[in-house]
Design a protein around this motif. Structure first.
Motif, short mmCIF file in Angstrom:
data_model
loop_
_atom_site.label_atom_id
_atom_site.label_comp_id
_atom_site.label_asym_id
_atom_site.label_seq_id
_atom_site.Cartn_x
_atom_site.Cartn_y
_atom_site.Cartn_z
N GLU A 61 -35.11 29.27 -9.99
CA GLU A 61 -34.78 30.30 -9.00
C GLU A 61 -33.67 29.80 -8.08
O GLU A 61 -33.42 28.62 -8.00
CB GLU A 61 -36.03 30.64 -8.19
CG GLU A 61 -37.18 31.14 -9.02
CD GLU A 61 -38.48 31.22 -8.23
OE1 GLU A 61 -38.48 30.93 -7.01
OE2 GLU A 61 -39.51 31.54 -8.84
N MET B 142 -36.40 24.00 -9.21
CA MET B 142 -36.97 23.48 -10.44
C MET B 142 -37.55 24.59 -11.33
O MET B 142 -37.61 24.44 -12.54
CB MET B 142 -38.05 22.44 -10.13
CG MET B 142 -37.56 21.24 -9.34
SD MET B 142 -36.15 20.40 -10.08
CE MET B 142 -36.97 19.53 -11.38
N ARG B 143 -37.94 25.71 -10.71
CA ARG B 143 -38.43 26.86 -11.48
C ARG B 143 -37.27 27.71 -12.00
O ARG B 143 -37.49 28.71 -12.69
CB ARG B 143 -39.33 27.73 -10.61
CG ARG B 143 -40.68 27.14 -10.28
CD ARG B 143 -41.61 28.15 -9.62
NE ARG B 143 -41.05 28.72 -8.41
CZ ARG B 143 -41.29 28.30 -7.16
NH1 ARG B 143 -42.09 27.28 -6.97
NH2 ARG B 143 -40.74 28.91 -6.13
N ARG C 171 -38.79 23.11 -5.17
CA ARG C 171 -39.67 23.68 -6.19
C ARG C 171 -39.08 24.97 -6.77
O ARG C 171 -39.16 25.19 -7.98
CB ARG C 171 -41.07 23.94 -5.61
CG ARG C 171 -41.92 22.67 -5.51
CD ARG C 171 -43.37 22.99 -5.20
NE ARG C 171 -43.58 23.41 -3.82
CZ ARG C 171 -43.75 22.58 -2.79
NH1 ARG C 171 -43.73 21.28 -2.98
NH2 ARG C 171 -43.94 23.05 -1.58
N ALA C 172 -38.48 25.79 -5.93
CA ALA C 172 -37.84 27.02 -6.42
C ALA C 172 -36.68 26.69 -7.37
O ALA C 172 -36.53 27.32 -8.42
CB ALA C 172 -37.33 27.86 -5.24
#
Length: 98
Positions: free
Chosen positions: A92, A89-90, A86-87
């Protein structure tokens, strides 16, 4: 550094990382041809930072690969792997120091 290779058998091109292509028998990922029908036709300018520009298209080991490896080898949990993904995909850069 990237090299563009051309297969003269199926007439398709593909990219390889120059350092990884040295000392191996290169084969076409499309038709499987090896040998005299393949040649490196151009290389990357050493002043360009294509790795950061291409992101997930860069033909090498990346953060997603690392998260999956750490999870499959039991070094991180599925939840931790999902947090890393998820990080990524953001946009980060997750800390995966395991």
């Amino acid at each position: 550094m990237l090299e563009k290779w051309q297969c003269h058998h199926c007439e398709k091109g593909f990219l390889l990382i120059e350092e990884q292509a040295k000392g191996i028998s290169v084969h076409c990922p499309f038709c499987g041809e090896t040998g005299k029908h393949l040649e490196a036709v151009t290389g990357q300018n050493p002043d360009e930072d294509l790795e950061s520009e291409m992101g997930c298209l860069w033909p090498g080991y990346n953060s997603l690969d690392k998260a999956c490896y750490l999870m499959s080898s039991g070094q991180i949990t599925k939840e931790e792997a999902n947090d890393h993904i998820r990080a990524i995909m953001r946009g980060e850069k997750p800390d995966m120091q395991k």
